[in-house]
Design a protein around this motif. Structure first.
Motif, PDB file in Angstrom:
ATOM      1  N   ARG A   8       0.836  -1.195   0.000  1.00 30.14           N
ATOM      2  CA  ARG A   8       0.000   0.000   0.000  1.00 30.14           C
ATOM      3  C   ARG A   8       0.872   1.247   0.000  1.00 30.14           C
ATOM      4  O   ARG A   8       1.845   1.338   0.720  1.00 30.14           O
ATOM      5  N   ASP A  12      -3.101   5.023  -0.584  1.00 33.41           N
ATOM      6  CA  ASP A  12      -4.020   3.894  -0.424  1.00 33.41           C
ATOM      7  C   ASP A  12      -4.487   3.759   1.024  1.00 33.41           C
ATOM      8  O   ASP A  12      -5.650   3.480   1.292  1.00 33.41           O
ATOM      9  N   TYR A  16      -8.299   4.200   2.395  1.00 33.78           N
ATOM     10  CA  TYR A  16      -8.924   3.174   3.231  1.00 33.78           C
ATOM     11  C   TYR A  16      -9.502   3.802   4.497  1.00 33.78           C
ATOM     12  O   TYR A  16     -10.634   3.521   4.882  1.00 33.78           O
TER      13      TYR A  16
END
Length: 115
Positions: A8, A12, A16
Motif C-alpha cells: 500500500r 491507499d 482506506y
C-alpha cells in the motif's frame, strides 16, 4: 485493524481510512434516524393510548423536525458515500410523509432578545 503496508502506498492507506470513516458515519446517521423515528412513533402511540391525540402539538412538531433533520443528515451521508437514491430509505425506515417534508437542516433557535 491490521494493514499490510508492503503493498500500500500512503495514499491507499488514506483512502482506506476515509472509506472506513464514511461507513462509520453512515452507521451513526442511520441509528440517529432510527432513534428519532422511534421517539416520534412512541409519542404518537402514547397520545393515541391517552385518548387525546391533539393534546401536545408543539411537542410533536419538535419531534417531527428532529426526525426530518436526522433524515437529512442520513441522506447527505449516503450521498457522500455514492448512494444517490433515497427512495429505499423512505421505504426501509418507513419514514412518514410529514418527516420527509421537514427534511433539512435544523435552524438554530435563539433565546437572545434583540433590541
Amino acid at each position: 485493524m491490521s494493514l499490510d503496508f508492503r503493498f500500500r502506498t500512503p495514499l491507499d492507506v488514506l483512502a482506506y481510512e476515509l472509506a472506513e470513516e464514511k461507513a462509520s458515519a453512515l452507521g451513526r446517521m442511520g441509528r440517529a434516524l432510527e432513534q428519532a423515528l422511534a421517539k416520534l412513533r412512541e409519542f404518537d402511540a402514547a397520545q393515541l393510548a391517552s385518548g387525546a391525540p391533539a393534546s401536545r402539538p408543539q411537542a410533536r412538531r419538535v419531534l417531527v423536525r428532529e426526525a426530518g433533520h436526522a433524515l437529512w443528515m442520513f441522506v447527505v451521508q449516503r450521498e457522500a458515500c455514492g448512494m444517490r437514491d433515497s427512495r429505499a430509505i423512505m421505504r426501509t425506515y418507513n419514514v412518514p410523509g410529514e418527516v420527509q417534508l421537514c427534511m433539512g437542516p435544523m435552524l438554530a433557535t435563539s433565546t437572545r432578545i434583540v433590541t
